[in-house]
Scaffold this active site. Structure first.
Site, PDB file in Angstrom:
ATOM      1  N   HIS A 195      42.148  43.727  27.897  1.00 59.95           N
ATOM      2  CA  HIS A 195      41.405  42.654  27.235  1.00 59.95           C
ATOM      3  C   HIS A 195      42.079  42.282  25.925  1.00 59.95           C
ATOM      4  O   HIS A 195      41.976  41.146  25.470  1.00 59.95           O
ATOM      5  CB  HIS A 195      39.945  43.066  27.055  1.00 59.95           C
ATOM      6  N   CYS A 508      40.148  35.178  40.512  1.00 62.98           N
ATOM      7  CA  CYS A 508      40.190  34.827  39.091  1.00 62.98           C
ATOM      8  C   CYS A 508      40.847  35.908  38.234  1.00 62.98           C
ATOM      9  O   CYS A 508      40.849  35.826  37.016  1.00 62.98           O
ATOM     10  CB  CYS A 508      38.806  34.471  38.560  1.00 62.98           C
TER      11      CYS A 508
HETATM   12  C1  PEP Z   1      39.037  40.785  36.584  1.00 57.06           C
HETATM   13  O1  PEP Z   1      38.657  41.953  36.476  1.00 57.06           O
HETATM   14  O2  PEP Z   1      39.969  40.439  37.361  1.00 57.06           O
HETATM   15  C2  PEP Z   1      38.417  39.733  35.777  1.00 57.06           C
HETATM   16  C3  PEP Z   1      38.739  38.471  35.960  1.00 57.06           C
HETATM   17  O3  PEP Z   1      37.531  40.117  34.809  1.00 57.06           O
HETATM   18  P1  PEP Z   1      37.986  40.727  33.382  1.00 57.06           P
HETATM   19  O4  PEP Z   1      39.481  40.596  33.319  1.00 57.06           O
HETATM   20  O5  PEP Z   1      37.284  39.954  32.343  1.00 57.06           O
HETATM   21  O6  PEP Z   1      37.549  42.145  33.455  1.00 57.06           O
END
Ligand code: PEP
Ligand code: MG
Length: 581
Positions: A195, A508
């Protein structure tokens, strides 16, 4: 300490180039807010320092007593050493003097003087000295935490062009440091899908992750951070500096503005099949204008960043205003608002998310929201109210079981009932979808698909949980790949379930924007791809090279692979054949 030029090779997890000076935040060192104080506050700061030290001494005395009773001598000795440190008269005198001279808050002065001492001790070949540094840091963290309670004042910004050097930063820290005008990050940990990297990319802040030696870098060194070419140059020469200044001017925010050149319609494959391409967003920013002007849908809006960047949990009204603005801005297309995905590495030190030993496997996403039912309902209420202003869809993160979906849907129905009772308008047919990012959810996709209107594959987490490899940990980065056949089997299972139940399935996670994976996803029948906006332009240009019927055969061959290397080889050779045509 390094004097000459040194090139540190690493991985640019957020691209871009910045030139500046380092500010080192050693592992375990928290950046204590630096707050300028007027002369009239000096006495109060000194009094708070004395209270914080007294509290620390009291805590350590209690700990020593109970450790002495239960475990005996050696452990009690640790607290003896810490007690001596906490009540070091000369050191405290020095802190008090500096508060007056520098006119800064006690916590900041205390921790700066502590790090000056511990940096020297940490470099000592003597084990005893290094242990002393650990004890000093343990005491400092108690004193500073007593000092920082209930404090919300304006922090002093970093010097212009500060590049922070550290271990791994949380998403909240990255946002805070950006607000304090840091321009880039050089860290020892954090993958492309951390993140930290994600939020840095959305803030257009370059980040390089590299295995450097702490003793090579000190605060105040000149540095060039090149996230585009995976390196940092410490103590660069004047000619490096001027070459990079020119390079930086040429790059700029061109990646985003290229989106303006895209047509208003989704790209088509060679045989005329539409491949809807969408964007992932975290925070409002200039990129939103470009996306909404081009009518590019938002396939994933990570709403938790609204909370992570603010200093309190947003109220329903604040959330409504935020979602309403998004709905209106993207009125000509669709927006998927994902409910708060809090927990794991997305947390704040405000006690809302409790400490867990294994946070990635703990209360995260929909799990924490179901635990905080009223908070979830408050967010749903705000989203539903905003749903009349545009084309909003609601998505639940980190689902691992059908009962979670059933419970969340029950809560959503309760909110709808309440809104109806009070004559508050909302879109009764709002689509409700889930993220598939846990292996159990992919394996149960057939059951889950019966309950929802769409599914979206969060391959960042799906990879982490399938491979049991932390997405932030460089040491297991070789295992962490969405191209692992195990991950791809789960992706395919989900897509097939979506097809069977006639609901759309998107991807995504970050791999959605990788041109290498594109033919595979089209071949599997993925309905849309949602990605970091900087990837959109290049990906759209790749779509027209692909024949959606021919890539179906590619899927069979890829799925029969025994390793991620074999998968990548097959996809690479398919791609080079395409490029030759
Ligand atoms: C994922 O886990 O692929 C996702 C899109 O969510 P995040 O990256 O916010 O955990
Ligand atoms: Mg996720």
């Amino acid at each position: 300490m390094l004097k000459g030029r040194k090139v540190i090779k690493g991985v640019g997890v957020s691209s871009g180039i910045v030139l500046g000076h380092t500010r080192v935040l050693y592992p375990g060192e928290k950046k204590v807010p630096e707050i300028a104080i007027p002369p009239s506050r000096i006495k109060t700061e000194i009094a708070s320092l004395e209270r914080a030290v007294a509290k620390t001494v009291e805590e350590l005395t209690k700990l020593r007593e109970s450790a002495g009773k239960r475990i005996g001598g050696p452990v009690a000795k640790i607290f003896d050493a810490q007690l001596l440190i906490a009540s070091d008269y000369e050191f405290l005198q020095q802190v008090k003097e500096q508060i007056g001279e520098q006119r800064r808050n006690a916590g900041y002065i205390y921790s700066s003087l502590v790090s000056q001492t511990t940096v020297q001790l940490r470099r000592s070949p003597d084990e005893y000295m290094r242990q002393m540094a650990t004890d000093i840091e343990a005491v400092a963290s108690r004193v500073v935490s007593h000092l920082s309670r209930h404090r919300r004042r304006k922090e002093v910004k970093f010097n212009p062009n500060t590049i922070l050097v550290g271990k791994l930063f949380t998403a909240t820290e990255v946002m805070n440091y950006r607000n304090l005008k840091a321009v880039g990050l050089l860290t020892t940990e954090g993958g492309r899908n951390s993140h930290m990297a994600m939020i840095a990319r959305s803030l257009m802040m370059p980040v390089v992750v590299a295995d450097f030696s702490w003793s090579d870098i000190s605060s105040g060194s000149r540095v060039i951070l090149d996230g585009t070419n995976d390196q940092a140059i410490i103590n660069p020469t004047d000619s490096d500096w001027s070459d990079y200044q020119k390079l930086r001017k040429r790059q700029g925010p061109a990646l985003i503005t290229r989106i303006k050149k895209l047509p208003h319609v989704p790209p088509l494959t060679k045989d005329g099949k539409e491949v809807p391409v969408a964007a992932n967003l975290e925070l409002p920013g200039p990129v939103e204008d470009v996306l909404s002007e081009r009518k590019i849908p938002i396939g994933l809006y990570r709403t938790e960043f609204m909370y992570l960047q603010s200093n309190h949990f947003p109220t329903e009204e604040e959330q409504y205003a935020y979602y309403a603005q998004i709905a209106e801005r993207f009125v000509d297309t669709t927006v998927v608002l994902r409910t708060f995905d809090l927990g794991s590495d997305k947390f704040k030190d405000d006690g809302l998310v409790a400490h867990e030993d294994n946070p990635a496997l703990g209360l995260r996403g929909i799990r924490s929201m179901l635990e905080m039912g009223e908070t979830f309902k408050q967010q749903v209420r705000a989203i539903l109210r905003a749903s009349t202003l545009g084309n909003i869809r609601l998505m639940l993160p980190m689902v691992s079981d059908v009962t979670e979906v059933d419970k969340a849907k029950r809560l959503i129905s309760q909110v709808k009932y309440d809104l109806r009772k009070h004559n508050i308008p909302f879109d009764n047919d709002i689509a409700i979808g889930i993220m598939i990012e846990v292996p159990s959810a992919a394996l149960m996709a057939d059951q889950l698909a019966r309950r929802v209107d769409f599914m979206s594959l969060g391959t960042n987490d799906l990879t982490q949980y399938t491979m049991s490899a932390d997405r932030n940990n460089q040491r297991v980065a070789s295992l962490y790949t969405p191209y692992h056949p195990a991950v791809l089997h789960l992706v395919k299972t989900t897509v097939d379930a979506g097809r069977k139940h006639n609901i759309p399935v998107s991807v995504c996670g970050e791999v959605a924007g990788d041109p290498l994976a594109l033919p595979l996803f089209i071949g599997m029948g993925v309905d849309s791809l949602s990605m970091n906006p900087v990837k959109i332009f290049d990906l759209c240009r790749q779509v027209k090279k692909i024949d959606s019927n021919l890539v179906k055969h590619l899927v069979g061959s890829v799925m029969a692979s025994g390793s991620p290397q074999a998968v990548i080889r097959k996809l690479q050779s398919y791609r080079s054949a395409l490029d030759k045509k």
